[in-house]
Design a protein around this motif. Structure first.
Motif, mmCIF file in Angstrom:
data_model
loop_
_atom_site.group_PDB
_atom_site.id
_atom_site.type_symbol
_atom_site.label_atom_id
_atom_site.label_comp_id
_atom_site.label_asym_id
_atom_site.label_seq_id
_atom_site.Cartn_x
_atom_site.Cartn_y
_atom_site.Cartn_z
ATOM 1 N N LEU A 217 30.311 -56.485 37.968
ATOM 2 C CA LEU A 217 31.396 -56.068 38.857
ATOM 3 C C LEU A 217 31.081 -56.404 40.313
ATOM 4 O O LEU A 217 31.968 -56.777 41.080
ATOM 5 N N TYR A 218 29.822 -56.267 40.691
ATOM 6 C CA TYR A 218 29.404 -56.573 42.062
ATOM 7 C C TYR A 218 29.699 -58.033 42.397
ATOM 8 O O TYR A 218 30.282 -58.349 43.439
ATOM 9 N N PHE A 219 29.322 -58.921 41.499
ATOM 10 C CA PHE A 219 29.549 -60.342 41.761
ATOM 11 C C PHE A 219 31.019 -60.714 41.604
ATOM 12 O O PHE A 219 31.483 -61.677 42.220
ATOM 13 N N ASP A 220 31.753 -59.967 40.774
ATOM 14 C CA ASP A 220 33.199 -60.199 40.706
ATOM 15 C C ASP A 220 33.837 -59.945 42.072
ATOM 16 O O ASP A 220 34.673 -60.730 42.537
ATOM 17 N N VAL A 221 33.433 -58.831 42.695
ATOM 18 C CA VAL A 221 33.958 -58.531 44.033
ATOM 19 C C VAL A 221 33.484 -59.577 45.029
ATOM 20 O O VAL A 221 34.264 -60.085 45.843
ATOM 21 N N GLU A 281 41.038 -57.277 46.324
ATOM 22 C CA GLU A 281 41.330 -55.848 46.287
ATOM 23 C C GLU A 281 41.233 -55.304 44.866
ATOM 24 O O GLU A 281 40.672 -54.226 44.632
ATOM 25 N N THR A 282 41.758 -56.057 43.889
ATOM 26 C CA THR A 282 41.698 -55.616 42.494
ATOM 27 C C THR A 282 40.262 -55.500 42.018
ATOM 28 O O THR A 282 39.884 -54.525 41.351
ATOM 29 N N ALA A 283 39.438 -56.498 42.334
ATOM 30 C CA ALA A 283 38.031 -56.456 41.932
ATOM 31 C C ALA A 283 37.311 -55.285 42.588
ATOM 32 O O ALA A 283 36.472 -54.620 41.963
ATOM 33 N N ALA A 284 37.616 -55.003 43.848
ATOM 34 C CA ALA A 284 36.971 -53.901 44.557
ATOM 35 C C ALA A 284 37.336 -52.554 43.931
ATOM 36 O O ALA A 284 36.493 -51.657 43.828
ATOM 37 N N VAL A 285 38.581 -52.411 43.493
ATOM 38 C CA VAL A 285 38.996 -51.161 42.846
ATOM 39 C C VAL A 285 38.197 -50.938 41.562
ATOM 40 O O VAL A 285 37.747 -49.821 41.272
ATOM 41 N N LEU A 287 35.194 -52.025 40.824
ATOM 42 C CA LEU A 287 33.816 -51.661 41.165
ATOM 43 C C LEU A 287 33.738 -50.219 41.653
ATOM 44 O O LEU A 287 32.834 -49.466 41.252
ATOM 45 N N ARG A 288 34.640 -49.816 42.527
ATOM 46 C CA ARG A 288 34.627 -48.438 43.021
ATOM 47 C C ARG A 288 34.805 -47.442 41.887
ATOM 48 O O ARG A 288 34.163 -46.392 41.858
ATOM 49 N N THR A 289 35.681 -47.750 40.941
ATOM 50 C CA THR A 289 35.945 -46.827 39.836
ATOM 51 C C THR A 289 34.714 -46.658 38.966
ATOM 52 O O THR A 289 34.329 -45.536 38.616
ATOM 53 N N TYR A 290 34.079 -47.752 38.593
ATOM 54 C CA TYR A 290 32.921 -47.674 37.693
ATOM 55 C C TYR A 290 31.733 -47.021 38.380
ATOM 56 O O TYR A 290 31.006 -46.226 37.762
#
Length: 518
Positions: A217-221, A281-285, A287-290
């Motif tokens: 998820l980190y690298f996705d963001v 923004e979608t990727a950041a959401v 990551l924040r959720t998980y």
């Protein structure tokens, strides 16, 4: 600081439009490293930041997720549940002391009483029949027997006749021994320790799985935010090219077709920039959720994501990785445990059919008296021996069917475990063999990014001098952007592979030590 935004807000970048070199390489002339003035993100983004902005690194975010996220809490709860389950098993083999009784047990009623001549008389009774007992039980795992040592006293009061009696058993020793029955205690002694060790190892695997997921998820963001930064830079660079193109068109040095193409390129770049911001923004959401990170409030600066260095270069021999996995992974214990459980089910099928018997024996002392102290004198011996059995004489093949069903299930489990063992070994060997290749991909991607940036810089300068077509510049820009994304993806693959290998082996090849829980 080499960082990009982790926020719902779009990236705010200030780009030097007069710079023709685009993005410098992450490794400069070489193939590795992000430091110094050659760090491409440091020149790519001149980010408008608040002084209070916090930078998140990958290791710090992993530790935070393990401590506060739902996945981390679930992993710890599962490990603690396994611990208390093992404590329950251990307590089964230890003496159990219990106090039981009925105090008081008062009754006032009219009850029928059969007379000596066979008639029934209804008499009013007002009695209290209380009892209190203390028992100490001990299970015998080897045979499945249970030994009971106890003491019990009973008091009877007849209030109508004003009588009181005590029935006292100050000492009683009993034994219950199943014969032919399934001995669950013996099988639990073999299976429960494996379950406990498997649970502790599974906790370590869960932690590494969380680390791997956070890395993904980190690298996705990071990738989406780099895409947004690249799109923003391209949009501004295209706008600058359009401005220069209009000047050339006014001087008659640029065709109308090329001018229209520049305007179309600007529209495409602006659309790509908008889409990149939405994707970031979608990727950041996610990551924040998980990771259970707080959502940035309006007007406050969100944390930044630092670009990690390449994953550690590990010298891993596949055969050594397999040996470590076989020694430390929960799956190794799970294979043994599942085979034991299948064998236990066969024993249980055999132990609940056929000839079954229970031997019960007890001895002790007993006496009754009007007073409690008198009931402890002149004690009388008390013995009891009983053998209860059951033997099916005609079951139409029921016992054989039950046993055969359990045997077939055992055979299926053994075949499945054998297949899973081979798959497990192949997965570990494959992942260990990929470690050098992943490190090589990072080096090649860094070198490709260096070359792509230089090519774009040269192509743009040549185009502005009027010696190349717009098509050549577009191709060079696309190659530059692709190289940048490829480098981030190579970093991602390297770090994901690093944590995946740790999860598969439960071994840290950097320190050459097995992983340990806190």
């Amino acid at each position: 600081m080499l960082a990009v935004f982790f926020s719902r807000k779009p990236l705010v970048c200030k780009l030097n439009a007069s710079r023709s070199s685009g993005f410098p390489s992450p490794a400069g002339e070489g193939v590795g490293g992000w430091g110094g003035t050659s760090g491409w993100l440091a020149i790519l983004l001149v980010i408008t930041l608040k002084a209070s902005a916090q930078t998140l690194t990958l290791p710090a975010l992993i530790q935070q997720t393990l401590a506060t996220s739902a996945a981390g809490i679930q992993a710890r709860a599962a490990r603690e549940g396994g611990y208390w389950s093992y404590r329950t098993y251990q307590a089964t083999y230890r003496p159990q002391l219990a106090l039981a009784g009925t105090v008081p047990n008062f009754s006032r009623a009219i009850t029928p009483v059969v007379q000596p001549d066979g008639t029934t008389a209804f008499q009013a009774v007002r009695i209290n029949n209380s009892n209190l007992g203390l028992t100490l039980t001990q299970n015998i795992g080897l045979t499945g027997a249970q030994v009971v040592v106890g003491s019990q006293v009973q008091r009877f009061d007849d209030f109508n006749r004003e009588e009181r009696r005590y029935n006292n058993q100050p000492f009683n020793l009993g034994l219950t021994q199943p014969l032919g029955y399934f001995n669950g205690l013996k099988w639990a002694r073999r299976i429960e320790p494996l379950l406990y060790q498997e649970n502790q190892r599974q906790y370590l695997e869960d932690r590494e799985a969380i680390a791997q997921r956070v890395t993904e998820l980190y690298f996705d963001v990071l990738l989406q935010q780099v895409n947004a930064a690249v799109a923003g830079q391209n949009a501004q660079a295209t706008a600058e090219l359009l401005r220069v193109g209009r000047e050339k068109y006014a001087l008659g040095r640029l065709s109308q077709s090329d001018l229209l193409q520049l305007e179309l390129n600007l529209l495409d770049a602006q659309q790509a920039q908008t889409q990149a911001r939405l994707d970031a923004e979608t990727a950041a959401v996610s990551l924040r959720t998980y990771c259970a990170l707080p959502t940035p409030d309006a007007g406050t600066e969100a944390p930044l994501l630092a670009v990690p260095a390449p994953a550690p270069r590990l010298a891993v021999v596949p055969a050594e990785a397999l040996a470590q996995a076989q020694q430390h992974r929960a799956a190794t214990l799970a294979f043994q445990r599942r085979q034991l459980q299948a064998a236990r089910d066969v024993a249980q099928a055999r132990g609940t059919t056929g000839l079954l018997a229970t031997l019960t024996a007890n001895l002790g002392y007993v006496n009754q008296a009007p007073y409690l102290l008198d009931s402890y004198t002149a004690l009388q011996n008390q013995q009891q021996v009983a053998l209860a059995f059951s033997l099916p004489l005609l079951d139409w093949g029921k016992r054989r069917a039950i046993v055969r069903t359990a045997e077939l299930a055992r055979d299926q489990t053994q075949a499945a475990v054998s297949q899973e063992v081979r798959s497990f070994e192949q997965t570990v060997l494959t992942q260990a063999g990929q470690v050098p290749a992943l490190a090589g991909q990072v080096r090649l991607a860094a070198r490709a990014d260096t070359l792509a940036q230089r090519r774009y810089a040269i192509t743009r300068a040549t185009y502005e001098a009027g010696r190349l077509s717009l098509t050549d510049l577009t191709l060079a820009s696309a190659a530059k952007d692709l190289a940048r994304r490829s480098y981030i993806l190579a970093l991602r693959a390297g770090w994901v592979g690093y944590y995946r290998l740790r999860g598969l082996t439960l071994f840290d090849f950097e320190t050459q030590q097995p992983l340990a829980a806190e």
